[in-house]
Scaffold this motif. Structure first.
Motif, mmCIF file in Angstrom:
data_model
loop_
_atom_site.group_PDB
_atom_site.id
_atom_site.type_symbol
_atom_site.label_atom_id
_atom_site.label_comp_id
_atom_site.label_asym_id
_atom_site.label_seq_id
_atom_site.Cartn_x
_atom_site.Cartn_y
_atom_site.Cartn_z
ATOM 1 N N VAL A 185 -4.015 33.647 2.572
ATOM 2 C CA VAL A 185 -4.974 34.694 2.913
ATOM 3 C C VAL A 185 -4.595 35.958 2.151
ATOM 4 O O VAL A 185 -3.423 36.334 2.105
ATOM 5 N N HIS A 186 -5.586 36.623 1.544
ATOM 6 C CA HIS A 186 -5.291 37.804 0.733
ATOM 7 C C HIS A 186 -4.968 39.041 1.575
ATOM 8 O O HIS A 186 -4.191 39.887 1.160
ATOM 9 N N ASP A 187 -5.551 39.149 2.787
ATOM 10 C CA ASP A 187 -5.354 40.339 3.617
ATOM 11 C C ASP A 187 -4.955 39.921 5.031
ATOM 12 O O ASP A 187 -5.667 39.140 5.671
ATOM 13 N N VAL A 188 -3.855 40.460 5.523
ATOM 14 C CA VAL A 188 -3.367 40.117 6.870
ATOM 15 C C VAL A 188 -4.349 40.606 7.936
ATOM 16 O O VAL A 188 -4.443 40.024 9.011
ATOM 17 N N GLN A 189 -5.106 41.655 7.643
ATOM 18 C CA GLN A 189 -6.049 42.207 8.624
ATOM 19 C C GLN A 189 -7.191 41.243 8.935
ATOM 20 O O GLN A 189 -7.870 41.397 9.943
ATOM 21 N N CYS A 190 -7.415 40.265 8.079
ATOM 22 C CA CYS A 190 -8.473 39.270 8.305
ATOM 23 C C CYS A 190 -8.053 38.219 9.329
ATOM 24 O O CYS A 190 -8.866 37.385 9.726
ATOM 25 N N ILE A 191 -6.808 38.242 9.759
ATOM 26 C CA ILE A 191 -6.298 37.257 10.715
ATOM 27 C C ILE A 191 -6.312 37.867 12.113
ATOM 28 O O ILE A 191 -5.755 38.938 12.337
#
Length: 148
Positions: A65-71
């Protein structure tokens, strides 16, 4: 001698903090909502719980995943006796999709939405102060808001 032993035990516990295993079950790709969703099983012996930040980092490396905030991780329950936890996870394609489909309370938890308005206790205090006041004092009590 006892403090030395406790210190060694504490160091051993710190070393064990990074030791946890993640398994995903019921993995589904949901293209309509732009996300992947799954049940997380975490095995964490010698630890009370694992922080969501650590879990998100591990999932980020697992699923690239490129961005941790998307999890988004939520609904964790620790099994009786400890050592195992189960929860739910969502990986969104991008932050825009997450903002569109996630409930407001989870966005606030993640730091995207701002909590608005006075708290419940503050509103009650203001109401009760207004009951006691008359005339100009009442407007003064209302304007002070949640402050004392």
């Amino acid at each position: 001698r006892k403090p030395k032993v406790l210190f060694c035990i504490a160091l051993a516990a710190l070393g064990a903090m990074s030791e946890f295993t993640i398994r995903t079950r019921k993995f589904k790709s949901n293209p309509l909502l732009g996300r992947k969703q799954f049940v997380l099983d975490i095995i964490h012996p010698n630890m009370a719980n694992v922080s969501k930040k650590d879990l998100a980092e591990k999932l980020r490396s697992m699923y690239k995943v490129h961005d941790v905030q998307c999890i988004q991780l939520f609904g964790f329950k620790t099994a009786f006796g400890g050592g195992r936890s189960t929860g739910f996870g969502l990986i969104y394609e991008n932050v825009d999709k997450m903002k569109k489909f996630e409930p407001k309370y989870r966005l606030a938890r993640a730091g995207f939405e701002q909590k608005k308005g006075a708290g419940r206790r503050g509103k009650k205090d203001t109401k009760n102060r207004c009951k006691k006041a008359r005339g100009k004092e009442k407007t003064k009590a209302k304007s002070s808001g949640g402050k004392k």
